[in-house]
Design a protein around this motif. Structure first.
Motif, PDB file in Angstrom:
ATOM      1  N   LYS A 102       3.263  63.017  56.511  1.00 44.58           N
ATOM      2  CA  LYS A 102       4.652  63.171  56.079  1.00 44.58           C
ATOM      3  C   LYS A 102       4.907  62.655  54.678  1.00 44.58           C
ATOM      4  CE  LYS A 102       8.236  62.009  58.428  1.00 44.58           C
ATOM      5  NZ  LYS A 102       9.345  62.875  58.837  1.00 44.58           N
TER       6      LYS A 102
ATOM      7  N   SER B  38      10.584  62.908  62.929  1.00 42.02           N
ATOM      8  CA  SER B  38      10.809  64.338  62.779  1.00 42.02           C
ATOM      9  C   SER B  38       9.641  64.942  61.985  1.00 42.02           C
ATOM     10  CB  SER B  38      12.137  64.570  62.061  1.00 42.02           C
ATOM     11  OG  SER B  38      12.217  63.780  60.887  1.00 42.02           O
TER      12      SER B  38
ATOM     13  N   ASN C  62       8.871  66.749  59.467  1.00 43.15           N
ATOM     14  CA  ASN C  62       9.123  67.287  58.130  1.00 43.15           C
ATOM     15  C   ASN C  62       8.521  66.353  57.087  1.00 43.15           C
ATOM     16  OD1 ASN C  62      11.621  65.796  59.382  1.00 43.15           O
ATOM     17  ND2 ASN C  62      11.597  65.242  57.213  1.00 43.15           N
TER      18      ASN C  62
ATOM     19  N   SER D  75      15.121  68.027  58.763  1.00 41.06           N
ATOM     20  CA  SER D  75      14.300  68.082  59.977  1.00 41.06           C
ATOM     21  C   SER D  75      14.158  69.522  60.468  1.00 41.06           C
ATOM     22  CB  SER D  75      14.934  67.238  61.078  1.00 41.06           C
ATOM     23  OG  SER D  75      14.976  65.892  60.699  1.00 41.06           O
TER      24      SER D  75
HETATM   25 MG    MG Z   1      13.372  62.165  60.031  1.00 39.26          MG
END
Ligand code: MG
Ligand code: TXA
Length: 333
Positions: free
Chosen positions: A51, A138, A140, A146
């Motif tokens: 991420k 999340s 993303n 998200s």
């Molecule tokens: Mg998040």
């Protein structure tokens, strides 16, 4: 990377990936998560890498069975238990004192851990099949909106994940509400989200809020410019005074006010002004408009009731991208 449908075989395969130290994107009712074995620090570190997420931002631990609560937390206040029994499985995260079982990398060194039981059947089956709690932010890249569909995950994360499980469009569409119970039993709202604050207050009493800025945020993910599309977002009171013929601008209405007339740049969060429908559509609308390469997205304010609190929180953060210089830079690291 391909998208795997959320059937039994693929869920078993995903569980083997997680048990082997891998990372799997999976559906929840709020947004898609990126999961790893919460008890395996090395696996969890792969989430942060994939991420581009700073290590000071703690992860939520997902469980499928309430008995895990007392293994992950040594102090579950009665008010927290009442909330868990009322709202789990569902979009509520409880921040509780952690036990030594929870690795420090999961909680960013805090002595508390965020725990939630999601209600999406694929998420529950996956966690059960893993037999271990699943740490998941999340799915993303850090700071971006998200994902609310497997397609969003594929577009944003691609080969940075080991597997993507498809469970359709997320029905809630905004992340979970995060609540901490303080020493005197008062629920503190750390992040508005998919469980309406009014419903929590009904059961646990009035909510205190801790969303201030300045010092290190108590819920570290609450950085001012989280949840941002690439296109600048401007939140406006209403659209009566705007010229929607600007071809470089997108417009997000709360309620339906007419027709898009084929431009593709105008979106309605809800036909009738239904707040749940609006929340469910928010991120997918932003994803869609963001892909058009516009110069600005105007978003109409929604009433601060029910899920409107979470919607306005996300819109306010999206609109702050790039504008918070000193404070933002300090937090994001
Ligand atoms: Mg998040
Ligand atoms: O709905 C959701 O909550 C989704 C799905 C996947 O479950 N997850 C999610 O995770 O939104 P994430 O990582 O994007 O946001 C979680 C936020 C963190 O940024 C942090 O602010 C807060 O939860 N958090 C986690 N543990 C915490 C703790 N111990 N104390 C305070 N805040 C915590």
């Amino acid at each position: 990377m391909e998208i795997s449908s959320g059937n039994i075989e693929n869920i078993s395969r995903a569980a083997r990936v997680i048990n082997g130290g891998g990372i799997v994107a999976f559906p929840t009712e709020t947004v898609y998560g990126l999961g790893a074995d919460a008890l395996n620090p090395l696996a969890v570190s792969r989430i942060f890498e994939a991420k581009g997420r700073p290590y000071f931002d703690p992860l939520i631990v997902h469980i499928a069975d309430i008995s895990w609560l007392e293994r992950l937390s040594f102090e579950v206040p009665p008010q927290a238990m009442v909330l868990a029994r009322r709202f789990w499985p569902g979009p509520l995260t409880l921040v509780l004192k952690k036990t030594g079982m929870v690795p420090d990398i999961v909680t960013a060194g805090l002595d508390t851990v965020g725990i939630r039981m999601p209600s999406h059947p694929v998420a529950l089956d996956l966690i059960r099949e893993c037999g271990t709690p699943v740490a998941a932010p999340s799915a993303n890249p850090f700071g971006y909106i998200s994902p609310t569909s497997a397609r969003h995950v594929l577009a944003q994360m691609g080969d940075r994940v080991d597997m993507i499980l498809d469970g359709g469009e997320c029905s809630v569409g905004v992340e979970s509400t995060i609540i901490r119970i303080d020493g005197s039993g008062v629920p503190v709202l750390l992040r508005p989200g998919g469980t309406e604050p009014e419903r929590i207050a009904e059961i646990a009493g009035p909510l205190a809020t801790r969303t201030g800025s300045g010092t290190a945020p108590e819920s570290p993910g609450q950085l001012p410019y989280h949840y941002s599309p690439v296109t600048p977002v401007r939140v406006v009171d209403d659209f009566s005074g705007l010229d929607i013929s600007d071809k470089r601008a997108g417009y997000v209405y709360f309620m339906r006010k007419g027709d898009d007339t084929g431009t593709g740049r105008i979106a309605f969060l809800s036909r009738q002004g239904d707040m749940r429908e609006a929340a469910a559509n928010l991120f997918s609308v932003l994803h869609r408009l963001d892909a058009l390469g516009l110069s600005v997205i105007y978003a109409e304010k929604v009433p601060l009731q029910g899920l409107g609190v979470a919607i306005m929180d996300r819109l306010a953060r999206a609109s702050k991208r790039g504008r918070e210089s000193v404070e933002g830079a300090g937090h994001e690291g």
